[in-house]
Design a protein around this motif. Structure first.
Motif, PDB file in Angstrom:
ATOM      1  N   LEU A   1      -0.555  -0.048   1.087  1.00 41.52           N
ATOM      2  CA  LEU A   1      -1.164   0.298  -0.200  1.00 41.52           C
ATOM      3  C   LEU A   1      -1.208   1.817  -0.356  1.00 41.52           C
ATOM      4  O   LEU A   1      -0.832   2.361  -1.406  1.00 41.52           O
ATOM      5  CB  LEU A   1      -2.573  -0.285  -0.308  1.00 41.52           C
ATOM      6  CG  LEU A   1      -3.335   0.064  -1.595  1.00 41.52           C
ATOM      7  CD1 LEU A   1      -2.649  -0.534  -2.819  1.00 41.52           C
ATOM      8  CD2 LEU A   1      -4.793  -0.424  -1.496  1.00 41.52           C
ATOM      9  N   GLY A   2      -1.670   2.511   0.687  1.00 42.82           N
ATOM     10  CA  GLY A   2      -1.689   3.970   0.633  1.00 42.82           C
ATOM     11  C   GLY A   2      -0.299   4.539   0.463  1.00 42.82           C
ATOM     12  O   GLY A   2      -0.068   5.472  -0.321  1.00 42.82           O
ATOM     13  N   ALA A   3       0.676   3.959   1.192  1.00 46.55           N
ATOM     14  CA  ALA A   3       2.060   4.416   1.055  1.00 46.55           C
ATOM     15  C   ALA A   3       2.579   4.170  -0.348  1.00 46.55           C
ATOM     16  O   ALA A   3       3.363   4.968  -0.880  1.00 46.55           O
ATOM     17  CB  ALA A   3       2.939   3.724   2.082  1.00 46.55           C
ATOM     18  N   SER A   4       2.140   3.075  -0.983  1.00 46.59           N
ATOM     19  CA  SER A   4       2.577   2.784  -2.357  1.00 46.59           C
ATOM     20  C   SER A   4       2.133   3.881  -3.312  1.00 46.59           C
ATOM     21  O   SER A   4       2.920   4.345  -4.155  1.00 46.59           O
ATOM     22  CB  SER A   4       2.026   1.431  -2.817  1.00 46.59           C
ATOM     23  OG  SER A   4       2.584   0.366  -2.081  1.00 46.59           O
TER      24      SER A   4
ATOM     25  N   LEU B   1       7.903  -0.560  -9.599  1.00 46.81           N
ATOM     26  CA  LEU B   1       7.657  -1.602  -8.599  1.00 46.81           C
ATOM     27  C   LEU B   1       6.490  -1.238  -7.693  1.00 46.81           C
ATOM     28  O   LEU B   1       5.688  -2.117  -7.317  1.00 46.81           O
ATOM     29  CB  LEU B   1       8.923  -1.840  -7.782  1.00 46.81           C
ATOM     30  CG  LEU B   1      10.029  -2.607  -8.515  1.00 46.81           C
ATOM     31  CD1 LEU B   1      11.373  -2.413  -7.835  1.00 46.81           C
ATOM     32  CD2 LEU B   1       9.674  -4.097  -8.583  1.00 46.81           C
ATOM     33  N   PHE B   2       6.368   0.033  -7.317  1.00 44.42           N
ATOM     34  CA  PHE B   2       5.208   0.432  -6.508  1.00 44.42           C
ATOM     35  C   PHE B   2       3.915   0.226  -7.299  1.00 44.42           C
ATOM     36  O   PHE B   2       2.898  -0.202  -6.740  1.00 44.42           O
ATOM     37  CB  PHE B   2       5.336   1.883  -6.059  1.00 44.42           C
ATOM     38  CG  PHE B   2       6.242   2.092  -4.879  1.00 44.42           C
ATOM     39  CD1 PHE B   2       6.002   1.440  -3.672  1.00 44.42           C
ATOM     40  CD2 PHE B   2       7.342   2.941  -4.966  1.00 44.42           C
ATOM     41  CE1 PHE B   2       6.841   1.633  -2.570  1.00 44.42           C
ATOM     42  CE2 PHE B   2       8.182   3.142  -3.880  1.00 44.42           C
ATOM     43  CZ  PHE B   2       7.933   2.475  -2.680  1.00 44.42           C
ATOM     44  N   ARG B   3       3.939   0.511  -8.586  1.00 40.80           N
ATOM     45  CA  ARG B   3       2.742   0.278  -9.409  1.00 40.80           C
ATOM     46  C   ARG B   3       2.425  -1.211  -9.491  1.00 40.80           C
ATOM     47  O   ARG B   3       1.246  -1.609  -9.471  1.00 40.80           O
ATOM     48  CB  ARG B   3       2.940   0.874 -10.797  1.00 40.80           C
ATOM     49  CG  ARG B   3       2.932   2.398 -10.825  1.00 40.80           C
ATOM     50  CD  ARG B   3       2.882   2.935 -12.240  1.00 40.80           C
ATOM     51  NE  ARG B   3       2.965   4.375 -12.282  1.00 40.80           N
ATOM     52  CZ  ARG B   3       1.941   5.207 -12.068  1.00 40.80           C
ATOM     53  NH1 ARG B   3       0.739   4.696 -11.786  1.00 40.80           N
ATOM     54  NH2 ARG B   3       2.102   6.524 -12.129  1.00 40.80           N
ATOM     55  N   ARG B   4       3.439  -2.045  -9.593  1.00 41.44           N
ATOM     56  CA  ARG B   4       3.207  -3.497  -9.599  1.00 41.44           C
ATOM     57  C   ARG B   4       2.621  -3.947  -8.259  1.00 41.44           C
ATOM     58  O   ARG B   4       1.748  -4.828  -8.224  1.00 41.44           O
ATOM     59  CB  ARG B   4       4.518  -4.226  -9.874  1.00 41.44           C
ATOM     60  CG  ARG B   4       4.991  -4.167 -11.327  1.00 41.44           C
ATOM     61  CD  ARG B   4       6.338  -4.848 -11.495  1.00 41.44           C
ATOM     62  NE  ARG B   4       6.266  -6.265 -11.134  1.00 41.44           N
ATOM     63  CZ  ARG B   4       7.344  -7.043 -10.981  1.00 41.44           C
ATOM     64  NH1 ARG B   4       8.550  -6.520 -11.133  1.00 41.44           N
ATOM     65  NH2 ARG B   4       7.203  -8.318 -10.667  1.00 41.44           N
ATOM     66  N   ALA B   5       3.087  -3.352  -7.172  1.00 40.92           N
ATOM     67  CA  ALA B   5       2.546  -3.701  -5.854  1.00 40.92           C
ATOM     68  C   ALA B   5       1.071  -3.338  -5.774  1.00 40.92           C
ATOM     69  O   ALA B   5       0.242  -4.129  -5.292  1.00 40.92           O
ATOM     70  CB  ALA B   5       3.334  -2.980  -4.761  1.00 40.92           C
TER      71      ALA B   5
ATOM     72  N   PHE C   1       2.485  -9.098  -2.315  1.00 41.05           N
ATOM     73  CA  PHE C   1       2.373  -7.635  -2.332  1.00 41.05           C
ATOM     74  C   PHE C   1       3.496  -7.007  -1.523  1.00 41.05           C
ATOM     75  O   PHE C   1       4.146  -6.051  -1.970  1.00 41.05           O
ATOM     76  CB  PHE C   1       1.018  -7.195  -1.773  1.00 41.05           C
ATOM     77  CG  PHE C   1       0.964  -5.744  -1.382  1.00 41.05           C
ATOM     78  CD1 PHE C   1       0.822  -4.756  -2.338  1.00 41.05           C
ATOM     79  CD2 PHE C   1       1.085  -5.359  -0.047  1.00 41.05           C
ATOM     80  CE1 PHE C   1       0.791  -3.406  -1.981  1.00 41.05           C
ATOM     81  CE2 PHE C   1       1.050  -4.022   0.324  1.00 41.05           C
ATOM     82  CZ  PHE C   1       0.910  -3.048  -0.647  1.00 41.05           C
ATOM     83  N   SER C   2       3.759  -7.563  -0.344  1.00 42.04           N
ATOM     84  CA  SER C   2       4.793  -7.004   0.524  1.00 42.04           C
ATOM     85  C   SER C   2       6.161  -7.053  -0.142  1.00 42.04           C
ATOM     86  O   SER C   2       6.962  -6.110  -0.020  1.00 42.04           O
ATOM     87  CB  SER C   2       4.840  -7.768   1.850  1.00 42.04           C
ATOM     88  OG  SER C   2       3.603  -7.687   2.529  1.00 42.04           O
ATOM     89  N   ALA C   3       6.452  -8.141  -0.847  1.00 37.76           N
ATOM     90  CA  ALA C   3       7.750  -8.277  -1.510  1.00 37.76           C
ATOM     91  C   ALA C   3       7.948  -7.172  -2.541  1.00 37.76           C
ATOM     92  O   ALA C   3       9.030  -6.572  -2.634  1.00 37.76           O
ATOM     93  CB  ALA C   3       7.858  -9.653  -2.169  1.00 37.76           C
ATOM     94  N   LEU C   4       6.911  -6.896  -3.326  1.00 34.89           N
ATOM     95  CA  LEU C   4       7.001  -5.816  -4.314  1.00 34.89           C
ATOM     96  C   LEU C   4       7.176  -4.471  -3.624  1.00 34.89           C
ATOM     97  O   LEU C   4       7.973  -3.624  -4.065  1.00 34.89           O
ATOM     98  CB  LEU C   4       5.743  -5.815  -5.182  1.00 34.89           C
ATOM     99  CG  LEU C   4       5.656  -6.938  -6.213  1.00 34.89           C
ATOM    100  CD1 LEU C   4       4.218  -7.106  -6.701  1.00 34.89           C
ATOM    101  CD2 LEU C   4       6.590  -6.665  -7.398  1.00 34.89           C
TER     102      LEU C   4
END
Length: 314
Positions: free
Chosen positions: A125-128, A106-110, A84-87
């Motif tokens: 996650l919230g920041a994504s 990429l944020f959606r993939r994360a 998750f962090s890598a994405l």
């Protein structure tokens, strides 16, 4: 243990704004793994995605390193939280390069990978979700962007708290987006909340960023005196805050100079612009004169000073 210590050191230096030290520790960890012939272990994946973000002198190389680590996580270690962090990191590298569509994807993939990776990093996650909102706003999808911001802020408020740096940073971006949407009163109310939720102590980088964003809102509303009141308190600290996110360091001076020029204080405006050169690093080794926003600010100042020819030359 040596490589793990370097990974930890690089992350710590990045978080405290020591970009050169972070880069040195991260690169040393990769060199140590190269010397062992280690190209596909979990430790290699972790070292590769241990990004130094906006401090990287070469963002394209930085993105390639994170992509290499991401491919290892996808192929071999998809149940590791760092997947998750890598994405998330790669999305941010695209975001700071202005690649809104790539960043959004990429944020959606994360977000999609969060549960299956076993991550518990609800702040990211919230920041994504919030950064999906920023990307949507940049791409012209205002209603969807504001909705994504609100989802992200709900998560950040719940898991990090309203006074957390990340929550206040994203709230300032949300307020900026509201202003773009023409919801001026709501925008300034959200900016006021960023200030209200500040913990005890001196202003933080979130307060600096909020001042930069709200100052432009005031300039656009024809209220330069309010912009100056927001920006001048950072006259002694803008360079330090600006080194964490260079674009806002430059914007601080550009917005202040434009507001000063609007008030007829052209000498002060010229002095403000002169301070920027040499105070902050410029992107890609170029000087500020090569930056369009700086040229616009300079043109404003020259026009306010009655030198139309110099303004046109900009």
């Amino acid at each position: 243990a040596y490589v793990e210590a370097l990974i930890t050191l690089a992350a710590s230096e990045r978080l405290t704004g020591n970009g050169k030290a972070a880069a040195a520790a991260r690169d040393e960890s990769l060199q140590a793994l190269d010397a062992r012939g280690d190209h596909d272990s979990l430790l290699r994946a972790r070292a590769s995605v241990n990004t130094i973000g906006q401090f990287a002198p070469d963002l394209l190389r930085e993105a390639r390193l994170v992509e290499q680590g991401l491919k290892l996580f996808e192929a071999r270690y998809p149940s590791q939280p760092e997947y998750f962090s890598a994405l998330y990191y790669l999305a941010n590298l695209n975001r700071i390069q202005g690649k809104a569509a790539e960043a959004e994807g990429l944020f959606r993939r994360a977000i999609s990978a969060f549960k299956r990776s076993g991550s518990r990093d609800y702040t990211s996650l919230g920041a994504s979700y919030a950064f999906v909102g920023a990307s949507e706003v940049w791409l012209g999808h205002m209603a969807e962007g504001l909705s994504s911001y609100e989802t992200g802020l709900t998560l950040l408020s719940r898991h990090a708290g309203d006074s957390a740096l990340n929550t206040r940073f994203q709230r300032a971006l949300y307020a900026e987006a509201l202003h773009r949407a023409g919801r001026l009163a709501q925008s300034h109310a959200e900016f006021a909340r960023v200030s209200k939720d500040r913990p005890a102590g001196p202003p933080t980088v979130a307060d600096f960023d909020a001042a930069v964003y709200e100052s432009l809102a005031y300039i656009e509303e024809g209220r330069p005196e309010s912009a100056v009141q927001l920006l001048e308190p950072f006259s002694e600290t803008y360079a330090g805050f600006g080194r964490r996110y260079l674009i806002n360091g430059w914007r601080w001076g550009m917005h202040l100079a434009i507001a000063q020029a609007m008030l007829g204080h052209t000498a002060d405006a010229r002095a403000t612009l002169a301070r920027l050169n040499g105070q902050l690093p410029a992107p890609d080794g170029q000087g500020l004169d090569a930056q369009p926003d700086y040229a616009i600010a300079t043109a404003w100042v020259e026009l306010a000073g009655g030198d139309a020819a110099a303004a046109q030359a900009r």
